[in-house]
Design an enzyme around this catalytic site. Structure first.
Site, short mmCIF file in Angstrom:
data_model
loop_
_atom_site.label_atom_id
_atom_site.label_comp_id
_atom_site.label_asym_id
_atom_site.label_seq_id
_atom_site.Cartn_x
_atom_site.Cartn_y
_atom_site.Cartn_z
N ARG A 115 66.16 47.51 70.09
CA ARG A 115 65.07 47.68 69.15
C ARG A 115 64.28 46.37 69.08
O ARG A 115 64.81 45.30 69.32
CB ARG A 115 65.61 48.03 67.75
N GLU A 135 54.52 49.20 67.97
CA GLU A 135 54.22 49.75 69.29
C GLU A 135 52.92 50.56 69.24
O GLU A 135 52.79 51.43 68.39
CB GLU A 135 55.39 50.62 69.76
N HIS A 137 58.40 50.79 76.21
CA HIS A 137 59.47 51.56 75.55
C HIS A 137 59.80 52.82 76.36
O HIS A 137 59.83 53.93 75.84
CB HIS A 137 59.09 51.94 74.12
#
Length: 322
Positions: free
Chosen positions: A233, A262, A281
């Site tokens: 994370r 993000e 990601h």
């Protein structure tokens, strides 16, 4: 007809999943409007019989508005953005998809190690721009990989690393001693792992316990040519500290797939550093993994709508005590 609301951009798009959803006759609503902070979830949650969670947090306010909810299912593994205690209080099962994307994430970790070891992104840029900058890299065989979090993903990565001839050390809150013996893995305290590892790969959950787990102090323990990989994370790593360590040549390289926000703010100096590699990601973004995750989500939804105990329920013990 059950109403399924999702904040996941990927759920229902891959492999057999669209057909399986259509066969069940669910009303399917996707809330991913980027112009709205919650993707539009607040406008639809009141109709939802089940919520399939992406990155939008599930808060007590979400649950209060979800008057018809029968269950909450994460499209993925990490459940740190779901208020599980509030779900339990509301009598709602919370499910996730353990190990469904473990192979995909572990393979990306290996790819990122190769990228840093052999300067692959830099070589691509050099050749594509008309240059011919050959850099001397290193091999992975014989190097030490420190895995922070030897769960499903960490174990997959350990198998791959051992196959490449790497030595593996790990930290894990609930160590699997039999697995470690089989692959000759040593469990070490985090400080010792950081000190001996040539590569450190992070596979821990987010949340208060792990905020800035890798910060200035942790980086000071690492070898100056060691390389860091974050597939966990965004808040697990202090980007300011990592950028400073790279600039001062106290860290050999970094590869990052997860960010505090993000898309990230690329004005941060780390995004201009030549020894940093970034992916959007995408650790779980393979066709195989996305289909596996979708199948597990549907399995949980089928059980929830049938009134049966769902598989992969993370709060089943707490619900049983109510």
């Amino acid at each position: 007809m059950p109403v399924v609301v999702t904040t996941s951009p990927g759920f229902g798009r891959h492999g057999r999943i669209p057909e399986l959803i259509a066969d069940r006759g669910w009303e399917f609503i996707r809330c991913i409007d980027t112009e709205k902070a919650d993707g539009g979830l607040s406008e639809e949650i009141g109709r939802a019989d089940a919520l399939v969670v992406g990155l939008v947090p599930v808060t007590p306010e979400t649950l209060a508005a979800g008057v018809n909810l029968k269950g909450v299912v994460k499209h993925g593994v990490g459940i740190d953005n779901i208020d599980i205690a509030s779900c339990t209080t509301a009598g709602l099962p919370v499910c996730n998809t353990p190990a469904a994307n473990a192979d995909a994430v572990a393979e990306l970790a290996v790819g990122l190690m190769f990228s840093m070891a052999r300067f692959i992104p830099q070589g691509h840029i050099s050749v594509a721009s008309g240059g011919w900058n050959r850099q001397i890299g290193t091999q992975l065989g014989g190097k030490t990989l420190g895995i922070v979090g030897l769960g499903n993903i960490g174990k997959r990565l350990a198998r791959l690393a051992v196959g490449l001839g790497m030595k593996v050390v790990a930290t894990e809150k609930f160590p699997d001693e039999a697995f470690a013996r089989n692959y000759e893995i040593s469990f070490l305290p985090l400080d010792e792992l950081l000190a001996v590892s040539d590569y450190v790969s992070l596979h821990v959950f987010g949340g208060a316990d792990n905020i800035s787990l890798i910060g200035e102090r942790a980086l000071s323990l690492m070898k100056p040519d060691a390389k860091l990989i974050n597939l966990a994370r965004g808040d697990v790593v202090d980007l300011d500290a990592v950028a400073a360590a790279l600039e001062e040549e106290r860290l050999g390289g970094v590869a990052i797939d997860a960010y505090r926000s993000e898309p990230p703010d690329v004005s941060h100096p780390i995004f201009q550093h030549p020894r940093a590699v970034f992916t959007p990601h995408s650790g779980a973004d393979t066709r195989e993994a996305l289909e596996n995750v979708g199948l597990m989500v549907i399995e949980s939804l089928d059980a929830i709508f049938a009134g049966d105990p769902p598989p992969y329920c993370v709060n089943d013990d707490e619900l049983a005590l109510r």
